[in-house]
Write a protein that holds these residues in place. Structure first.
Motif, short mmCIF file in Angstrom:
data_model
loop_
_atom_site.label_atom_id
_atom_site.label_comp_id
_atom_site.label_asym_id
_atom_site.label_seq_id
_atom_site.Cartn_x
_atom_site.Cartn_y
_atom_site.Cartn_z
N ALA A 17 50.35 8.40 -7.99
CA ALA A 17 49.59 7.32 -7.38
C ALA A 17 50.14 5.93 -7.68
O ALA A 17 50.42 5.15 -6.75
N THR A 18 50.34 5.61 -8.95
CA THR A 18 50.74 4.23 -9.26
C THR A 18 52.18 3.96 -8.85
O THR A 18 52.53 2.85 -8.45
N ALA A 19 53.02 5.01 -8.91
CA ALA A 19 54.40 4.83 -8.47
C ALA A 19 54.44 4.63 -6.96
O ALA A 19 55.24 3.87 -6.43
N LEU A 20 53.55 5.33 -6.28
CA LEU A 20 53.48 5.19 -4.83
C LEU A 20 53.11 3.77 -4.46
O LEU A 20 53.67 3.17 -3.55
N VAL A 21 52.18 3.21 -5.22
CA VAL A 21 51.79 1.82 -4.97
C VAL A 21 53.00 0.90 -5.17
O VAL A 21 53.29 0.04 -4.33
N ALA A 22 53.73 1.11 -6.26
CA ALA A 22 54.91 0.28 -6.51
C ALA A 22 55.90 0.40 -5.37
O ALA A 22 56.49 -0.58 -4.94
N SER A 23 56.04 1.61 -4.89
CA SER A 23 57.00 1.83 -3.82
C SER A 23 56.56 1.15 -2.53
O SER A 23 57.36 0.57 -1.80
N ILE A 24 55.26 1.17 -2.27
CA ILE A 24 54.76 0.49 -1.07
C ILE A 24 55.01 -1.00 -1.18
O ILE A 24 55.37 -1.68 -0.22
N GLU A 25 54.89 -1.53 -2.38
CA GLU A 25 55.11 -2.96 -2.57
C GLU A 25 56.58 -3.32 -2.50
O GLU A 25 56.94 -4.48 -2.55
N GLY A 26 57.44 -2.33 -2.43
CA GLY A 26 58.87 -2.60 -2.35
C GLY A 26 59.53 -2.74 -3.70
O GLY A 26 60.54 -3.42 -3.85
N GLU A 27 58.93 -2.13 -4.70
CA GLU A 27 59.53 -2.20 -6.03
C GLU A 27 60.19 -0.87 -6.37
O GLU A 27 60.09 0.09 -5.61
N GLY A 36 60.12 2.60 -7.98
CA GLY A 36 58.94 3.45 -8.04
C GLY A 36 58.56 3.87 -9.43
O GLY A 36 58.52 5.05 -9.74
N PHE A 37 58.26 2.91 -10.29
CA PHE A 37 57.82 3.23 -11.64
C PHE A 37 56.31 3.43 -11.69
O PHE A 37 55.58 2.61 -11.14
N PRO A 38 55.84 4.44 -12.35
CA PRO A 38 54.39 4.55 -12.56
C PRO A 38 53.93 3.44 -13.51
O PRO A 38 54.71 2.89 -14.26
N ASN A 39 52.65 3.13 -13.44
CA ASN A 39 52.08 2.13 -14.32
C ASN A 39 50.89 2.71 -15.05
O ASN A 39 50.25 3.61 -14.54
N PRO A 40 50.63 2.17 -16.22
CA PRO A 40 49.47 2.70 -16.94
C PRO A 40 48.17 2.36 -16.20
O PRO A 40 48.06 1.30 -15.57
N ARG A 41 47.25 3.30 -16.25
CA ARG A 41 45.93 3.05 -15.71
C ARG A 41 44.95 2.92 -16.87
O ARG A 41 45.14 3.59 -17.88
N PRO A 42 43.83 2.20 -16.77
CA PRO A 42 43.38 1.37 -15.67
C PRO A 42 44.24 0.11 -15.49
O PRO A 42 44.99 -0.21 -16.40
N PRO A 43 44.11 -0.63 -14.43
CA PRO A 43 43.15 -0.38 -13.35
C PRO A 43 43.52 0.82 -12.50
O PRO A 43 44.70 1.03 -12.24
#
Ligand SMILES: Cc1cc2nc3c(=O)[nH]c(=O)nc-3n(C[C@H](O)[C@H](O)[C@H](O)COP(=O)(O)O)c2cc1C
Ligand code: SF4
Ligand code: SF4
Ligand code: FES
Ligand code: FES
Lengths: 162, 896
Positions: free
Chosen positions: B307-317, B319-326
């Motif tokens: 999920a978080t890597a997908l978000v990074a990828s959508i933003e054009g970064e 594709g690193f995962p990020n710690p959750r939260p948020p």
């Protein structure tokens, strides 16, 4: 596609309405690189430099993105791109053998291109035709069920011929 | 197409379609599968042919190119209405027959019907095909039935009816409640309830929200999301619309894997059609809902499914995962900080049916904790591979054996891997497990996205685990340490094991590493990467041990293990193996049979796969060792070994098993039979090489020899030096206690000096004689006991009485002809009768000459001095006394 004619707003689409300019620019980088690669076949430095100027992003930012994804290439690639599927289904049905024999037949390793730029040999993880495992694609055309030496030879022949 | 501006417009359109007879059940219609797999088998050409045949024949038949119908392996497949015939493997050339025979005359084409085996009756209709019989289709309800590029087909089969219902009769909250009540669990991996996730997102305070569909499907071996996107894109759009309505989102993003160009194409067409008809865009159906959908193409990174890597990828970064939260559903969690709801494609596709038929209907299928159905991509070693959708709670056995038709070639089932590279291997004992999210977790696997790879006895479990791990290792984004380094470490260990270098303790190392990686990685990739290894260790530990201890791979997959041998009883010498062997290890023996030279064989198993008769066999590697009790150090084995594997150590000879190729050469040359072999496993499993049981013969206890007896022995000799030497040797070996110095050191030294004299070594000098005299007198004087003093006295006596004799020894002469190094045996030709008795007797082959009946003209007998050891046997046997003992050095010469 001409990089200087690339319209950021058009590329980013509807979602751009909720984004800042910088976010939009960053947001289209992957897409832009994909388009450049579709045109040229790989990402030459000049094109990346031009994109960097056009989007006002530093080269390093663009390279940092491009180098993360497997699908971007920084060297010219062969006319025919042969991808041997090493996905699970294909692997258990013996796609390693297909790869080995292609490597032997063309004397290159996976990931390399023949000297005359005729073909590039690569591996992928599942092209989604697992039902036909083991699968190899030649320029996105799928050749399935490559089992046995006759089929293998046929595959090698079809890669050789133009 | 006309824009639909109200609910009524949509209802009217559907009425109109049904009156026009679109997809009416009784019409003549061919549904040709044009999914990716069937396309690879020329189904597009087949569809073209069908069109043109139908036209030229002037037949009234509707031809629909559909998405994947499921049975991809037997493609191209087609179903023909109204009867419902099911054809498989239809070649384009058969298009004419299909039209003329089945469509016009309504008769089936026998050879295209599905049958399990040649002997069995064919299945006429799709409902008779075992592959489809047990399936229940919710997510795949339209797949293979409609043309995915035609929105009218979707609407005609009842599409967008759920949207219609939701917008006209339900509030957003009610839609959400319905999904929550249906307990729809996410189909993308962890099985988190979709309704709960939606509620989170709905509660987020931000005015802008996103709906994201996860179509990254990086899991190798799974392709259900692809089939849905290709074959039924409008269902996905409808599901996302309902989600958007429920959570109040305005924007939708479908993240599609780059390798799926057809899915992108069909989605694009579907979005365009939906926008044109007013089902996407502003004020949808006049109900004030704004929603647009965009496609984002991935660029080839498995971790971007997270999920978080997908978000990074959508933003054009990157594709690193990020710690959750948020979390994604919270403020700041989704792309650009907007809250977003992320679900799998299949999850969204289930939503329209839930809304349309109600949560109660949905809860009727499946198990208590996991209602509904699940799509599996059944692949691997089953007869029928393809997409299957079954109710939750079906057993693995039903899926693999009833739907999948069992294992190819009726081999033995070994394991099934569910959940892709992050899942686990499930062995035979759990085949009757009713599968749902929780039961799979209980046996150490996961549902994952629904990949199901069946393995038979020909798959090596260690190799498979290595394969999955190497996938995760290659896909690790490298952000956190346990995953990046840990998976690499594990892979190295597995590499070692599969190449025959495994060591004791490797399994434990794998387990510990696996546990660390699982507990300390940042994202799901690292958290689950060790799963395949851990579950296979859990269920197939003995196979790991076999690799490590026996150097044997029972599936014959791993290279470098086992012993490759050629069974000459089977071999008919086609030479295929000889041609293919890259190391020229297959040789022809003197008898004309083939054999494998183990020194050259690298165990690549090329010959094994090429031999048409199965004459190449792979066996457990034996281990050779030297039995120390039998070895008498002849060095034959050392000389013959081509890889220098036999080492000389302080305790004897030893075979270095890491170098030994088990060629068996030494085995053959050892005269004593000291080289033995045993299965390595057996040896190692005992922990140590078992102690050899040697039966010791009971020795008679001999009473201690007395000085008088020694003296008697010594006096038997004739030469004084020999007398002294014998006395000393026996004294040292017998009664000497070694307590006082003159005796313990003195006797040793005296012995050495006497040996020098008797053997006439070059360095024997006058000083030896003097030293002997001195030792003798010391012993007489200062030895503690009588034994020592007696010895000294005996020595002194001898030297005194025969000083001249001792002195002659210094020059190499033994006057009594007793010290063998100073004498020579020669044949006196005058006495020799050439009887040959001595030749026969001589063990050392030192006598040359020909025995002859008549003495005339034969070679005279001669003793080769270099070979002769002066044992004296010939002297005893000679009837005429022709063999004489002479001194090697002529006495006269010395005297001069
Ligand atoms: C490494 C990794 C890869 C993933 N790949 C996918 C994927 O390909 N498709 C998918 O739907 N979910 C994938 N997921 C799961 C998603 O993170 C997420 O849980 C899921 O899309 C949520 O949807 P669901 O609730 O409908 O299951 C992946 C997770 C991880 C950790
Ligand atoms: S666990 Fe692996 S894939 Fe996930 S963030 Fe860490 S390094 Fe990246
Ligand atoms: S296993 Fe390989 S190296 Fe050994 S004999 Fe066969 S082909 Fe030759
Ligand atoms: S594993 Fe090769 S196509 Fe899926
Ligand atoms: S692609 Fe035709 S059946 Fe799957």
């Amino acid at each position: 596609m001409q990089i200087e004619k690339m319209q950021v707003d058009e590329q980013i689409g509807e979602i751009g309405r909720i984004l800042t300019d910088q976010e939009k620019k960053k947001g289209i980088v992957i897409h832009a690189l994909q388009q450049i690669q579709a045109d040229i076949g790989y990402l030459p430095e000049d094109a990346v430099r031009e994109l960097s100027r056009h989007l006002n992003l530093s080269m390093s930012e663009i390279y940092s993105v491009a180098s993360f994804y497997k699908m971007f290439y920084f060297n010219p690639r062969g006319k025919k791109i042969v991808k041997v599927c090493l996905g699970t289904a294909c692997y258990v049905r013996g796609s390693k053998k297909v790869l080995d024999s292609l490597e032997n037949a063309f004397d290159i390793k996976s990931g390399e291109t023949t000297e005359d730029l005729a073909m590039t040999l690569e591996t992928v993880g599942c092209v989604g035709c697992c039902g036909l495992a083991p699968v190899t694609t030649i320029n996105d055309e799928v050749a399935g069920e490559i089992i046995g030496s006759r089929k293998l030879e046929g595959l090698i022949r079809s890669v050789r011929e133009d | 197409m006309k824009k639909l501006t109200s609910i009524d417009d949509l209802i009217a359109l559907r009425k109109q379609l049904s009156s026009e007879g679109v997809l009416a059940p009784n019409k003549k219609r061919i549904r040709v599968c044009c999914g990716t797999a069937c396309r690879a088998n020329k189904s597009l050409k087949l569809a073209d042919k069908l069109y043109s045949e139908a036209k030229s024949n002037d037949t009234d038949v509707e031809i629909i190119t559909t998405g994947c119908q499921g049975l991809c392996q037997l493609g191209p497949v087609m179903t023909i209405q109204p009867k419902g015939y099911f054809y498989h493997k239809v070649k384009p050339e058969r298009a004419g027959d299909v039209i003329s025979c089945t469509i016009k005359d309504e008769k089936p084409l026998w050879d295209l019907l599905f049958r399990r085996s040649i002997g069995e009756k064919p299945a006429y209709f799709i409902r008779d095909v075992p592959f489809y019989r047990k399936q229940q289709r919710i997510a795949l309800r339209n797949n293979g039935r409609i043309d995915p590029t035609n929105i009218l087909h979707y609407i005609a089969t009842g599409g967008y009816r759920a949207l219609e219902k939701a917008l006209s009769t339900m509030t957003a909250q009610q839609v959400l409640e319905e999904v929550k009540k249906a307990n729809l669990r996410g189909r993308g991996g962890a099985g988190f309830p979709a309704g709960v996730k939606w509620e989170h997102t709905r509660k987020a305070p931000d005015p802008v929200k996103l709906v994201i569909a996860n179509g990254d499907e990086g899991d190798p071996g799974a392709f259900m999301d692809r089939s849905i996107m290709e074959g039924d894109p409008h269902s996905l759009l409808e599901g996302m619309l309902l989600c958007a309505y429920a959570i109040g989102a305005q924007q939708g993003i479908i993240y599609v894997r780059h390798e799926y160009p057809l899915a992108v194409k069909h989605l694009q067409i579907a979005i365009k059609q939906a926008e044109d008809s007013g089902l996407l865009g502003k004020n949808i159906l006049g109900k004030g809902l704004d929603f647009r959908v965009q496609i984002k193409e991935g660029a080839g990174a498995f971790v971007c499914g997270e999920a978080t890597a997908l978000v990074a990828s959508i933003e054009g970064e990157r594709g690193f995962p990020n710690p959750r939260p948020p979390r994604l559903s919270e403020h700041g969690g989704g792309p650009w900080g907007y809250p977003a709801n992320l679900n799998n494609i299949e999850t969204y596709v289930c939503v329209p049916t839930i809304i349309e038929k109600g949560a109660g209907w949905f809860l009727k299928t499946g198990t208590a904790t996991s209602p509904g159905t699940k799509v599996f991509a059944l692949t691997g070693k089953v007869k029928n591979t393809g997409l299957v959708e079954v109710p939750m709670g079906m057993t693995l056995r039903e899926i693999i054996f009833d739907i999948g038709g069992g294992i190819i070639g009726n081999k033995k089932f070994k394991a099934v891997q569910t959940g892709g590279p992050s899942g686990g291997c499930i062995p035979e004992q759990h085949l009757d497990l009713p599968i749902d999210f929780d039961s799979l977790a209980k046996v150490g696997s996961i549902m994952g996205s629904g990949g199901m790879v069946v393995m038979d006895e020909d798959n090596c479990i260690v190799d498979v685990a290595k394969f999955f791990l190497s996938f995760c290792q290659a896909e690790s984004c490298g952000k956190c340490y346990p995953c990046r380094v840990g998976t690499y470490q594990m892979l190295q260990i597995l590499e070692k094991i599969t190449s025959g270098q495994g060591e004791e303790g490797d399994i434990e190392r794998l387990e510990t590493l696996g546990r660390y990686i699982k507990s300390s990685s940042l994202c799901g990739l690292g958290k689950s990467a060790p799963n395949p290894v851990l579950t296979t260790i859990k269920y197939f530990r003995e196979e790991y041990e076999e690799h490590i201890r026996d150097k044997y791979c029972r599936a014959f997959v791993c290279q470098g293990l086992g012993q490759i041998s050629l069974n000459t009883d089977i071999c008919y010498q086609c030479k295929r193996c000889m041609d293919i062997c890259p190391y020229e290890a297959i040789r022809e023996s003197e008898e004309g049979l083939f054999y494998i030279d183990q020194v050259f064989c690298q165990r690549c198993k090329a010959c094994f796969s090429v031999c048409p008769l199965g004459a190449i066999e792979i066996k457990e590697q034996p281990v050779l060792f030297i039995d120390k009790e039998l070895c008498y150090f002849c060095r034959n084995c050392i000389n013959i070994c081509r890889v220098d594997a036999i080492k000389e150590t302080s305790t004897g000879f030893m075979i270095d098993s890491t170098l030994c190729k088990r060629c068996g050469d030494c085995f053959k040359v050892c005269l004593m039979g000291a080289i033995k072999y045993e299965k390595e496993g057996k040896l190692l499993r005992k922990g140590i090489v078992a102690p050899l049981e040697v039966t010791v013969e009971k020795e008679e206890i001999i009473g201690e020899i007395t000085i008088d007896e020694i003296r008697m022995d010594a006096e038997e000799k004739t030469c004084s030096v020999q007398k002294a030497l014998t006395f000393l040797e026996e004294f040292i070996a017998g009664p000497m206690c070694g307590r006082c110095y003159p005796c313990s050191l003195g006797t040793e030294e005296a012995k050495i000096r006497l040996i020098r004299l008797s053997q006439h070594l070059d360095y024997a000098t006058e000083s030896d004689l003097q030293a002997l005299k001195r030792i003798a007198s010391f012993m007489i004087e200062s030895s503690y006991c009588k034994k020592g003093r007696d010895t000294g006295r005996f020595l002194a006596e001898k030297i005194e009485s025969a000083e001249e004799e001792f002195r002659l020894h210094i020059s190499g002469i033994c006057p009594k002809r007793e010290c063998i190094s100073s004498i020579e045996y020669v044949v006196n030709p005058d006495l020799c009768v050439a009887c040959g008795a001595c030749v026969k007797r001589c063990k050392y082959d030192a006598i040359k000459g020909e025995a002859a009946e008549s003495a005339a003209g034969v070679l005279p007998f001669e003793i080769k001095q270099k070979v002769c050891v002066r044992c004296g046997e010939c002297v005893n046997v000679c009837p005429t006394g022709a063999i004489e003992v002479i001194s090697r050095i002529k006495e006269e010469l010395i005297n001069k």
